[in-house]
Design a protein around this motif. Structure first.
Motif, PDB file in Angstrom:
ATOM      1  N   LEU A  53      -4.007   3.028  -8.550  1.00  0.00           N
ATOM      2  CA  LEU A  53      -4.986   3.391  -7.519  1.00  0.00           C
ATOM      3  C   LEU A  53      -5.989   2.262  -7.301  1.00  0.00           C
ATOM      4  O   LEU A  53      -6.414   2.001  -6.164  1.00  0.00           O
ATOM      5  N   GLU A  54      -6.376   1.568  -8.375  1.00  0.00           N
ATOM      6  CA  GLU A  54      -7.274   0.424  -8.244  1.00  0.00           C
ATOM      7  C   GLU A  54      -6.603  -0.696  -7.453  1.00  0.00           C
ATOM      8  O   GLU A  54      -7.238  -1.336  -6.601  1.00  0.00           O
ATOM      9  N   ALA A  55      -5.316  -0.914  -7.745  1.00  0.00           N
ATOM     10  CA  ALA A  55      -4.565  -1.940  -7.011  1.00  0.00           C
ATOM     11  C   ALA A  55      -4.442  -1.551  -5.538  1.00  0.00           C
ATOM     12  O   ALA A  55      -4.527  -2.407  -4.648  1.00  0.00           O
ATOM     13  N   LEU A  56      -4.239  -0.268  -5.278  1.00  0.00           N
ATOM     14  CA  LEU A  56      -4.179   0.220  -3.897  1.00  0.00           C
ATOM     15  C   LEU A  56      -5.501  -0.034  -3.181  1.00  0.00           C
ATOM     16  O   LEU A  56      -5.519  -0.525  -2.044  1.00  0.00           O
ATOM     17  N   GLY A  57      -6.613   0.282  -3.853  1.00  0.00           N
ATOM     18  CA  GLY A  57      -7.924   0.035  -3.261  1.00  0.00           C
ATOM     19  C   GLY A  57      -8.162  -1.441  -2.980  1.00  0.00           C
ATOM     20  O   GLY A  57      -8.685  -1.795  -1.914  1.00  0.00           O
ATOM     21  N   ALA A  58      -7.762  -2.299  -3.920  1.00  0.00           N
ATOM     22  CA  ALA A  58      -7.937  -3.745  -3.741  1.00  0.00           C
ATOM     23  C   ALA A  58      -7.097  -4.248  -2.574  1.00  0.00           C
ATOM     24  O   ALA A  58      -7.555  -5.099  -1.793  1.00  0.00           O
ATOM     25  N   GLN A  85       0.821  -1.210   0.000  1.00  0.00           N
ATOM     26  CA  GLN A  85       0.000   0.000   0.000  1.00  0.00           C
ATOM     27  C   GLN A  85       0.857   1.262   0.000  1.00  0.00           C
ATOM     28  O   GLN A  85       0.558   2.228  -0.699  1.00  0.00           O
ATOM     29  N   MET A  86       1.955   1.240   0.768  1.00  0.00           N
ATOM     30  CA  MET A  86       2.883   2.373   0.757  1.00  0.00           C
ATOM     31  C   MET A  86       3.426   2.606  -0.651  1.00  0.00           C
ATOM     32  O   MET A  86       3.465   3.737  -1.149  1.00  0.00           O
ATOM     33  N   LEU A  87       3.852   1.519  -1.280  1.00  0.00           N
ATOM     34  CA  LEU A  87       4.468   1.602  -2.602  1.00  0.00           C
ATOM     35  C   LEU A  87       3.476   2.052  -3.669  1.00  0.00           C
ATOM     36  O   LEU A  87       3.782   2.907  -4.508  1.00  0.00           O
ATOM     37  N   LEU A  88       2.279   1.471  -3.656  1.00  0.00           N
ATOM     38  CA  LEU A  88       1.277   1.815  -4.664  1.00  0.00           C
ATOM     39  C   LEU A  88       0.874   3.282  -4.556  1.00  0.00           C
ATOM     40  O   LEU A  88       0.683   3.961  -5.569  1.00  0.00           O
ATOM     41  N   GLN A 122      -6.093  -2.488   0.057  1.00  0.00           N
ATOM     42  CA  GLN A 122      -6.680  -1.991   1.303  1.00  0.00           C
ATOM     43  C   GLN A 122      -7.926  -2.787   1.685  1.00  0.00           C
ATOM     44  O   GLN A 122      -8.119  -3.129   2.853  1.00  0.00           O
ATOM     45  N   ALA A 123      -8.743  -3.105   0.683  1.00  0.00           N
ATOM     46  CA  ALA A 123      -9.970  -3.881   0.947  1.00  0.00           C
ATOM     47  C   ALA A 123      -9.622  -5.275   1.446  1.00  0.00           C
ATOM     48  O   ALA A 123     -10.239  -5.792   2.377  1.00  0.00           O
ATOM     49  N   SER A 124      -8.600  -5.874   0.817  1.00  0.00           N
ATOM     50  CA  SER A 124      -8.176  -7.218   1.223  1.00  0.00           C
ATOM     51  C   SER A 124      -7.618  -7.208   2.624  1.00  0.00           C
ATOM     52  O   SER A 124      -7.882  -8.104   3.438  1.00  0.00           O
ATOM     53  N   ASN A 125      -6.880  -6.180   2.956  1.00  0.00           N
ATOM     54  CA  ASN A 125      -6.271  -6.074   4.284  1.00  0.00           C
ATOM     55  C   ASN A 125      -7.349  -5.868   5.362  1.00  0.00           C
ATOM     56  O   ASN A 125      -7.292  -6.458   6.439  1.00  0.00           O
TER      57      ASN A 125
END
Length: 259
Positions: free
Chosen positions: A246-251, A225-228, A253-256
């Motif tokens: 940003l989509e990968a970041l959202g995914a 998440q930091m990197l994305l 965060q949701a998974s976490n």
């Protein structure tokens, strides 16, 4: 017959003396120096290049005058000052420093680990920029260090998004990040994400690396998440489309949160 104690190599008869042939030989001499051994005797350079000592000595004179090599007091040879000047021009030519260095500094501050930015060069990944933490035990690399492209998190990212995208790393392309655990160094782990410029041109791989006991599998989602987040910011600064990041970041965060 070659002189005694010199490598038994014969250059092609159709190789032109001077011109491109001489340049190729000069580059082959420069390529034998590495970080593990900063200076080399003539015999070792001859062994590594397969060139006659007499050929090397002729080329060394030109390389020394141009500042590419220097002869030490003990007769061994080392890299000169000119490659450093060219390296600085090389870095500046990317126009990435202003966009990438603040991201690396932020990542190292946030993670407490070494952050770096890798680019593809032929079949290798090269450290273009890096920031290390102020802690005794850390993953240490230097700008200009070259590593195999087939190992490490940054290698996976560069292979997934580079000019010759590989099917073997399709999963990395789909999720926009990669992790590695001891692939190049058994005591080191890393996480990496891509950075793009205008036209979705891959500019390099933003990476966090550290000792395996700290960069654990449980830590990967946090580092990811930091990197994305930082990669999305850098991509925006460079004129690229950061929506996939940003989509990968959202995914992530949701998974976490789901766990």
């Amino acid at each position: 017959m070659p002189p005694k104690n010199e490598p038994d190599t014969s250059e092609p008869k159709n190789t032109a003396e001077g011109g491109v042939a001489a340049v190729d030989r000069a580059f082959s001499i420069l390529s034998v120096f590495d970080a593990d051994r900063g200076s080399l005797p003539l015999a070792e350079i001859s062994r590594r290049t397969g060139l006659y000592k007499s050929t090397i000595l002729r080329l060394m004179s030109s390389l020394e005058r141009a500042g590419f090599v220097r002869r030490l007091a003990d007769g061994q040879y080392a890299v000169g000052h000119e490659p450093l000047r060219l390296a600085q021009i090389y870095q500046a030519s990317f126009r990435l420093r202003d966009a990438i260095l603040p991201m690396l500094e932020a990542l190292t501050e946030e993670s407490g680990e070494t952050s770096s930015f890798y680019v593809i060069e032929n079949d290798s990944r090269v450290v273009l920029f890096r920031v290390e933490p102020k802690r005794a035990v850390r993953f240490s690399i230097h700008e200009g260090d070259r590593f195999p492209l087939h190992a490490g998190a940054s290698g996976k990212v560069l292979r997934a998004f580079g000019p010759r995208a590989e099917q073997a790393v399709q999963e990395v392309r789909e999720r926009c990040w990669a992790a590695s655990y001891g692939e190049r160094d058994p005591e080191t782990a890393s996480v990496s994400v891509p950075v793009f410029a205008f036209g979705q041109e891959l500019k390099g791989a933003l990476t966090v690396s550290g000792p395996a006991e700290r960069v654990t599998r449980d830590q990967v989602p946090v580092l990811c998440q930091m990197l994305l987040k930082r990669a999305a910011q850098a991509t925006s600064l460079l004129g690229g489309d950061n929506r996939a990041l940003l989509e990968a970041l959202g995914a992530s965060q949701a998974s976490n949160h789901g766990h």
